[in-house]
Design a protein around this motif. Structure first.
Motif, mmCIF file in Angstrom:
data_model
loop_
_atom_site.group_PDB
_atom_site.id
_atom_site.type_symbol
_atom_site.label_atom_id
_atom_site.label_comp_id
_atom_site.label_asym_id
_atom_site.label_seq_id
_atom_site.Cartn_x
_atom_site.Cartn_y
_atom_site.Cartn_z
ATOM 1 N N PRO A 1 0.641 3.950 1.993
ATOM 2 C CA PRO A 1 0.587 2.724 1.180
ATOM 3 C C PRO A 1 1.149 2.989 -0.222
ATOM 4 O O PRO A 1 0.770 3.965 -0.875
ATOM 5 C CB PRO A 1 -0.902 2.397 1.115
ATOM 6 C CG PRO A 1 -1.535 3.161 2.226
ATOM 7 C CD PRO A 1 -0.674 4.351 2.478
ATOM 8 N N ALA A 2 2.050 2.144 -0.662
ATOM 9 C CA ALA A 2 2.750 2.356 -1.933
ATOM 10 C C ALA A 2 1.804 2.525 -3.118
ATOM 11 O O ALA A 2 2.017 3.391 -3.968
ATOM 12 C CB ALA A 2 3.717 1.204 -2.190
ATOM 13 N N HIS A 3 0.753 1.735 -3.175
ATOM 14 C CA HIS A 3 -0.173 1.796 -4.317
ATOM 15 C C HIS A 3 -0.973 3.098 -4.363
ATOM 16 O O HIS A 3 -1.508 3.461 -5.397
ATOM 17 C CB HIS A 3 -1.145 0.624 -4.277
ATOM 18 C CG HIS A 3 -0.500 -0.688 -4.602
ATOM 19 N ND1 HIS A 3 0.584 -1.192 -3.918
ATOM 20 C CD2 HIS A 3 -0.783 -1.593 -5.550
ATOM 21 C CE1 HIS A 3 0.921 -2.362 -4.422
ATOM 22 N NE2 HIS A 3 0.113 -2.627 -5.421
ATOM 23 N N TYR A 4 -1.059 3.777 -3.220
ATOM 24 C CA TYR A 4 -1.848 5.002 -3.143
ATOM 25 C C TYR A 4 -1.014 6.185 -2.668
ATOM 26 O O TYR A 4 -1.552 7.179 -2.183
ATOM 27 C CB TYR A 4 -3.033 4.797 -2.194
ATOM 28 C CG TYR A 4 -3.934 3.679 -2.636
ATOM 29 C CD1 TYR A 4 -4.807 3.849 -3.697
ATOM 30 C CD2 TYR A 4 -3.895 2.436 -2.011
ATOM 31 C CE1 TYR A 4 -5.621 2.813 -4.116
ATOM 32 C CE2 TYR A 4 -4.708 1.400 -2.424
ATOM 33 C CZ TYR A 4 -5.566 1.603 -3.478
ATOM 34 O OH TYR A 4 -6.370 0.576 -3.898
ATOM 35 N N ALA A 5 0.290 6.094 -2.820
ATOM 36 C CA ALA A 5 1.189 7.114 -2.274
ATOM 37 C C ALA A 5 0.871 8.510 -2.795
ATOM 38 O O ALA A 5 0.796 9.454 -2.009
ATOM 39 C CB ALA A 5 2.640 6.750 -2.562
ATOM 40 N N GLU A 6 0.673 8.651 -4.089
ATOM 41 C CA GLU A 6 0.404 9.985 -4.642
ATOM 42 C C GLU A 6 -0.874 10.579 -4.073
ATOM 43 O O GLU A 6 -0.898 11.744 -3.684
ATOM 44 C CB GLU A 6 0.339 9.930 -6.169
ATOM 45 C CG GLU A 6 1.707 9.762 -6.807
ATOM 46 C CD GLU A 6 1.638 9.824 -8.322
ATOM 47 O OE1 GLU A 6 0.886 10.669 -8.856
ATOM 48 O OE2 GLU A 6 2.345 9.038 -8.969
ATOM 49 N N ARG A 7 -1.943 9.779 -4.038
ATOM 50 C CA ARG A 7 -3.219 10.259 -3.476
ATOM 51 C C ARG A 7 -3.079 10.584 -1.998
ATOM 52 O O ARG A 7 -3.581 11.606 -1.529
ATOM 53 C CB ARG A 7 -4.320 9.216 -3.665
ATOM 54 C CG ARG A 7 -4.832 9.149 -5.081
ATOM 55 C CD ARG A 7 -5.917 8.108 -5.274
ATOM 56 N NE ARG A 7 -6.982 8.174 -4.283
ATOM 57 C CZ ARG A 7 -7.745 7.131 -3.951
ATOM 58 N NH1 ARG A 7 -7.556 5.959 -4.525
ATOM 59 N NH2 ARG A 7 -8.692 7.259 -3.066
ATOM 60 N N ALA A 8 -2.401 9.706 -1.262
ATOM 61 C CA ALA A 8 -2.236 9.918 0.177
ATOM 62 C C ALA A 8 -1.413 11.175 0.445
ATOM 63 O O ALA A 8 -1.787 12.001 1.286
ATOM 64 C CB ALA A 8 -1.576 8.702 0.814
ATOM 65 N N LEU A 9 -0.303 11.329 -0.259
ATOM 66 C CA LEU A 9 0.552 12.496 -0.040
ATOM 67 C C LEU A 9 -0.174 13.793 -0.409
ATOM 68 O O LEU A 9 -0.019 14.810 0.273
ATOM 69 C CB LEU A 9 1.860 12.354 -0.802
ATOM 70 C CG LEU A 9 2.808 11.294 -0.229
ATOM 71 C CD1 LEU A 9 3.935 10.994 -1.214
ATOM 72 C CD2 LEU A 9 3.353 11.722 1.127
ATOM 73 N N ALA A 10 -0.980 13.759 -1.448
ATOM 74 C CA ALA A 10 -1.766 14.943 -1.812
ATOM 75 C C ALA A 10 -2.748 15.300 -0.697
ATOM 76 O O ALA A 10 -2.892 16.479 -0.336
ATOM 77 C CB ALA A 10 -2.505 14.707 -3.126
ATOM 78 N N ALA A 11 -3.414 14.297 -0.142
ATOM 79 C CA ALA A 11 -4.359 14.533 0.957
ATOM 80 C C ALA A 11 -3.627 15.035 2.201
ATOM 81 O O ALA A 11 -4.105 15.956 2.882
ATOM 82 C CB ALA A 11 -5.135 13.256 1.270
ATOM 83 N N LEU A 12 -2.475 14.465 2.494
ATOM 84 C CA LEU A 12 -1.693 14.896 3.656
ATOM 85 C C LEU A 12 -1.216 16.338 3.482
ATOM 86 O O LEU A 12 -1.285 17.139 4.422
ATOM 87 C CB LEU A 12 -0.508 13.951 3.871
ATOM 88 C CG LEU A 12 -0.884 12.538 4.331
ATOM 89 C CD1 LEU A 12 0.276 11.574 4.111
ATOM 90 C CD2 LEU A 12 -1.335 12.546 5.782
#
Length: 110
Positions: A73-84
């Motif tokens: 999700p664009a709004h949470y991309a940084e958080r999501a990519l860090a978790a991934l």
């Protein structure tokens, strides 16, 4: 959207293992198949899955659900990519999307 569909989507997302991912569309297909197999009606699509994810309480691995291009999700991309990254999920060479051919998960793989 009825609670049966919402519950089925949430249950499936909770089953996605670390280091793997599913798309909104794949989740919609799997849930529809599950509901039909249980004698219900298959309903909903990627947009409905997205709405459920957006309305979620955070009690699930939301970062493992991406769009058809592998983008979080664009709004949470940084958080999501860090978790991934923390889960060693395969990403594209530029690190901005999930490498779906290597990371996609199907429930039959349990």
């Amino acid at each position: 959207m009825d609670s049966e569909y919402i519950d089925a989507v949430r249950a499936l997302v909770r089953r996605i293992p670390p280091g793997r991912a599913m798309t909104y569309g794949l989740i919609a297909e799997v849930v529809a198949d599950q509901l039909i197999a249980a004698g219900g009606v298959g309903r909903g699509g990627p947009r409905q899955v997205g709405r459920i994810m957006a309305a979620g309480d955070g009690d699930w691995p939301w970062w493992r659900v991406v769009n058809a291009a592998g983008s979080p999700p664009a709004h949470y991309a940084e958080r999501a990519l860090a978790a991934l990254r923390a889960e060693s999920t395969p990403l594209t060479a530029d690190g901005t999307r999930v490498a779906l051919r290597r990371a996609v998960w199907f429930p039959e793989q349990d």
